[in-house]
Scaffold this active site. Sequence first.
Site, PDB file in Angstrom:
ATOM      1  N   ASP A 221       0.849  -1.183   0.000  1.00 38.37           N
ATOM      2  CA  ASP A 221       0.000   0.000   0.000  1.00 38.37           C
ATOM      3  C   ASP A 221       0.886   1.233   0.000  1.00 38.37           C
ATOM      4  O   ASP A 221       1.987   1.213   0.552  1.00 38.37           O
ATOM      5  CB  ASP A 221      -0.914   0.004   1.229  1.00 38.37           C
ATOM      6  CG  ASP A 221      -2.172   0.807   1.003  1.00 38.37           C
ATOM      7  OD1 ASP A 221      -3.260   0.211   0.939  1.00 38.37           O
ATOM      8  OD2 ASP A 221      -2.066   2.046   0.882  1.00 38.37           O
TER       9      ASP A 221
ATOM     10  N   LYS B  34      -0.383   3.238   7.360  1.00 38.18           N
ATOM     11  CA  LYS B  34      -1.217   2.026   7.375  1.00 38.18           C
ATOM     12  C   LYS B  34      -0.334   0.771   7.409  1.00 38.18           C
ATOM     13  O   LYS B  34      -0.565  -0.161   8.174  1.00 38.18           O
ATOM     14  CB  LYS B  34      -2.068   2.032   6.100  1.00 38.18           C
ATOM     15  CG  LYS B  34      -3.303   1.170   6.139  1.00 38.18           C
ATOM     16  CD  LYS B  34      -4.078   1.453   4.858  1.00 38.18           C
ATOM     17  CE  LYS B  34      -5.355   0.707   4.787  1.00 38.18           C
ATOM     18  NZ  LYS B  34      -6.018   0.890   3.481  1.00 38.18           N
TER      19      LYS B  34
ATOM     20  N   THR C 116     -13.691  -4.101  -8.369  1.00 34.89           N
ATOM     21  CA  THR C 116     -14.868  -4.071  -9.241  1.00 34.89           C
ATOM     22  C   THR C 116     -14.635  -3.033 -10.328  1.00 34.89           C
ATOM     23  O   THR C 116     -14.477  -1.848 -10.030  1.00 34.89           O
ATOM     24  CB  THR C 116     -16.113  -3.706  -8.410  1.00 34.89           C
ATOM     25  OG1 THR C 116     -16.249  -4.680  -7.381  1.00 34.89           O
ATOM     26  CG2 THR C 116     -17.360  -3.663  -9.267  1.00 34.89           C
TER      27      THR C 116
ATOM     28  N   LYS D 211     -19.961  -9.399 -11.769  1.00 32.02           N
ATOM     29  CA  LYS D 211     -19.878  -8.685 -10.492  1.00 32.02           C
ATOM     30  C   LYS D 211     -20.948  -7.589 -10.408  1.00 32.02           C
ATOM     31  O   LYS D 211     -21.691  -7.490  -9.428  1.00 32.02           O
ATOM     32  CB  LYS D 211     -18.474  -8.098 -10.337  1.00 32.02           C
ATOM     33  CG  LYS D 211     -18.306  -7.151  -9.189  1.00 32.02           C
ATOM     34  CD  LYS D 211     -18.410  -7.822  -7.838  1.00 32.02           C
ATOM     35  CE  LYS D 211     -18.483  -6.781  -6.749  1.00 32.02           C
ATOM     36  NZ  LYS D 211     -18.205  -7.240  -5.427  1.00 32.02           N
TER      37      LYS D 211
ATOM     38  N   ASN E  80     -24.384  -7.625  -7.870  1.00 32.33           N
ATOM     39  CA  ASN E  80     -24.697  -6.573  -6.900  1.00 32.33           C
ATOM     40  C   ASN E  80     -25.990  -5.849  -7.259  1.00 32.33           C
ATOM     41  O   ASN E  80     -26.795  -5.521  -6.375  1.00 32.33           O
ATOM     42  CB  ASN E  80     -23.537  -5.574  -6.793  1.00 32.33           C
ATOM     43  CG  ASN E  80     -22.495  -6.041  -5.784  1.00 32.33           C
ATOM     44  OD1 ASN E  80     -22.669  -7.067  -5.139  1.00 32.33           O
ATOM     45  ND2 ASN E  80     -21.418  -5.301  -5.655  1.00 32.33           N
TER      46      ASN E  80
ATOM     47  N   ALA F 257     -36.848  -6.419   4.719  1.00 31.56           N
ATOM     48  CA  ALA F 257     -37.260  -5.024   4.524  1.00 31.56           C
ATOM     49  C   ALA F 257     -36.628  -4.149   5.605  1.00 31.56           C
ATOM     50  O   ALA F 257     -36.332  -4.621   6.702  1.00 31.56           O
ATOM     51  CB  ALA F 257     -38.781  -4.934   4.579  1.00 31.56           C
TER      52      ALA F 257
ATOM     53  N   CYS G 143     -20.499  -0.747  -1.658  1.00 32.37           N
ATOM     54  CA  CYS G 143     -20.656  -1.456  -2.934  1.00 32.37           C
ATOM     55  C   CYS G 143     -21.979  -1.200  -3.644  1.00 32.37           C
ATOM     56  O   CYS G 143     -21.987  -0.735  -4.779  1.00 32.37           O
ATOM     57  CB  CYS G 143     -20.480  -2.953  -2.714  1.00 32.37           C
ATOM     58  SG  CYS G 143     -18.784  -3.383  -2.375  1.00 32.37           S
TER      59      CYS G 143
HETATM   60  C1  UDX Z   1     -22.193  -6.361  -0.743  1.00 31.32           C
HETATM   61  C2  UDX Z   1     -22.341  -7.721  -1.443  1.00 31.32           C
HETATM   62  O1  UDX Z   1     -23.182  -8.568  -0.665  1.00 31.32           O
HETATM   63  C3  UDX Z   1     -20.970  -8.369  -1.648  1.00 31.32           C
HETATM   64  O2  UDX Z   1     -21.115  -9.583  -2.386  1.00 31.32           O
HETATM   65  C4  UDX Z   1     -20.073  -7.410  -2.422  1.00 31.32           C
HETATM   66  O3  UDX Z   1     -18.784  -7.945  -2.554  1.00 31.32           O
HETATM   67  C5  UDX Z   1     -20.009  -6.065  -1.715  1.00 31.32           C
HETATM   68  O4  UDX Z   1     -21.332  -5.544  -1.501  1.00 31.32           O
HETATM   69  P1  UDX Z   1     -21.748  -5.489   1.749  1.00 31.32           P
HETATM   70  O5  UDX Z   1     -21.956  -4.122   1.173  1.00 31.32           O
HETATM   71  O6  UDX Z   1     -20.588  -5.737   2.622  1.00 31.32           O
HETATM   72  O7  UDX Z   1     -21.661  -6.586   0.560  1.00 31.32           O
HETATM   73  O8  UDX Z   1     -23.043  -5.847   2.621  1.00 31.32           O
HETATM   74  P2  UDX Z   1     -24.388  -6.680   2.439  1.00 31.32           P
HETATM   75  O9  UDX Z   1     -24.486  -7.651   3.540  1.00 31.32           O
HETATM   76  O10 UDX Z   1     -24.549  -7.192   1.068  1.00 31.32           O
HETATM   77  O11 UDX Z   1     -25.475  -5.542   2.725  1.00 31.32           O
HETATM   78  C6  UDX Z   1     -25.568  -4.386   1.907  1.00 31.32           C
HETATM   79  C7  UDX Z   1     -26.688  -3.485   2.381  1.00 31.32           C
HETATM   80  O12 UDX Z   1     -27.945  -4.068   2.124  1.00 31.32           O
HETATM   81  C8  UDX Z   1     -26.680  -3.178   3.892  1.00 31.32           C
HETATM   82  O13 UDX Z   1     -26.955  -1.802   4.064  1.00 31.32           O
HETATM   83  C9  UDX Z   1     -27.783  -4.025   4.448  1.00 31.32           C
HETATM   84  O14 UDX Z   1     -28.366  -3.436   5.596  1.00 31.32           O
HETATM   85  C10 UDX Z   1     -28.767  -4.032   3.278  1.00 31.32           C
HETATM   86  N1  UDX Z   1     -29.649  -5.217   3.258  1.00 31.32           N
HETATM   87  C11 UDX Z   1     -29.125  -6.452   3.047  1.00 31.32           C
HETATM   88  C12 UDX Z   1     -31.020  -5.048   3.434  1.00 31.32           C
HETATM   89  O15 UDX Z   1     -31.513  -3.932   3.620  1.00 31.32           O
HETATM   90  N2  UDX Z   1     -31.816  -6.164   3.365  1.00 31.32           N
HETATM   91  C13 UDX Z   1     -31.338  -7.410   3.139  1.00 31.32           C
HETATM   92  O16 UDX Z   1     -32.142  -8.353   3.104  1.00 31.32           O
HETATM   93  C14 UDX Z   1     -29.934  -7.565   2.998  1.00 31.32           C
END
Ligand code: UDX
Length: 443
Positions: free
Chosen positions: A30, A35, A121, A202, A206, A250, A258
């Site tokens: 990095d 860091k 990504t 990817k 998402n 919900a 992401c």
């Molecule tokens: C996400 C993808 O899941 C992962 O595969 C990718 O690499 C990066 O983005 P992340 O952002 O870490 O991962 O969290 P994730 O658990 O997917 O939740 C994302 C958001 O969706 C959160 O704010 C969570 O609260 C919300 N969420 C998730 C909901 O509101 N309802 C759900 O049922 C699931």
Amino acid sequence: MELTVIGTGYVGLVSGTCFAELGNRVTCVDKDASKIEKLNQGIIPIYEPGLTELVQKNSTERRLFFTTDIISSVQKAEVVFIAVGTPPLPNGEANLQFIEQAARDIAIAMNGYKIIVTKSTVPVGTNEKIKGIISEITNHSFDVVSVPEFLREGSAVHDTFHPDRVIIGAEKIDAGEKIASLHRPLTEQIVMTDLRSAEMIKYASNAFLATKISFINEIANICEKVGADVTLVARGMGYDQRIGSSFLQAGIGYGGSCFPKDTHALIQIAGNVEYDFKLLKSVVEVNQLQRFNVIRQLRDTLGSLNGKMIGIWGLAFKPNTDDVRESPALEIVAYLLQQGAKVKVYDPVAMENFRYECNHESIIWCSNAIEASVDCDALCLLTEWSEFKTIELLQIEQVMRQAVLIDGRNVFSKEEIERTNFTYYSVGRPIMNRIQTKMVTKA
Ligand code: UDX
């Protein structure tokens, strides 16, 4: 295998550490010297369950190294991973500045054949661009392989060791096969593709998950009007294997580093080839509006928010992380402050990051959940940390000025709420919502 990982953010640090745990020799690079210094002392810059122990163990066992020296790290590696950030530009497009810089740095350091793996990504066509940048600078032979990362924050170590699948996009079979062999200890489910399809998988994944969330949030909004319970609806839908039960919770919408970024980027990718991705635009719009249900419910209950004290439980975009990027809490708190409310906030680990993003004289920073509810006119639960589920609500009710609870993540059950005198709102569960006619306002 001798591996080098460029970028020690979530993706680089977690995947580098996990590859070391699998027996590879991994150097993480990095540019940020402070860091790297901390990582060399076993101090992890992010909150991620299980990661500190794994970094310390693999550093001690001399399989995992941290450095700012990109040249020698690239030179000794057989495989170089690019895991730098692709933050959004103002128009939503991914900013490829760090990717391109990494490609140039690798090219300058090249001393023989290497496989360059892109974990970040990146928009469709970027791996070809990386190939172009490297081949302009060096005559050494190399292959570029795309291996998009699917780990989630909060369960990143688990996700890396137990991926549902690994996508390997490659132009040459040999290079793809070598990278596949690196991942075989993790899963049998390896999908070999071309570069462009890997990049698209990817974004499509998402975007699809974000679509599921916005879909269930809209169903929740309709449930509120027709008197159905969205948690039962989601359960009933989820047993259908074609639908699946995950990502049907919900709430107040998705945040994080992401989904917001990648949905905007995919809309832009489509726009660049003159395709109007209408469905995904609506997904983003629904998500943006969903968080304001909290404000609407506060207004319906309290009237003007000016001078009111509002407690906030949870600031991170989801539990088990200290990340507040695109967290609904940022916008909700900003709106409350703008309306003249005072805000008491508490999060088990995300306070520091939140303060960095949103420091305001009307925010009272609390050291626990109970403190954040004392003298409040309403309490809003925005992140479903497990510690909130175990709190005795009767105790909370006692210390509040008005017993109003807005449960943005449907954490509490009917029985728990019925034992209290709370005026209670949740998301898409109108049967659960209780508006106490005799609201007692304490002096
Ligand atoms: C996400 C993808 O899941 C992962 O595969 C990718 O690499 C990066 O983005 P992340 O952002 O870490 O991962 O969290 P994730 O658990 O997917 O939740 C994302 C958001 O969706 C959160 O704010 C969570 O609260 C919300 N969420 C998730 C909901 O509101 N309802 C759900 O049922 C699931």
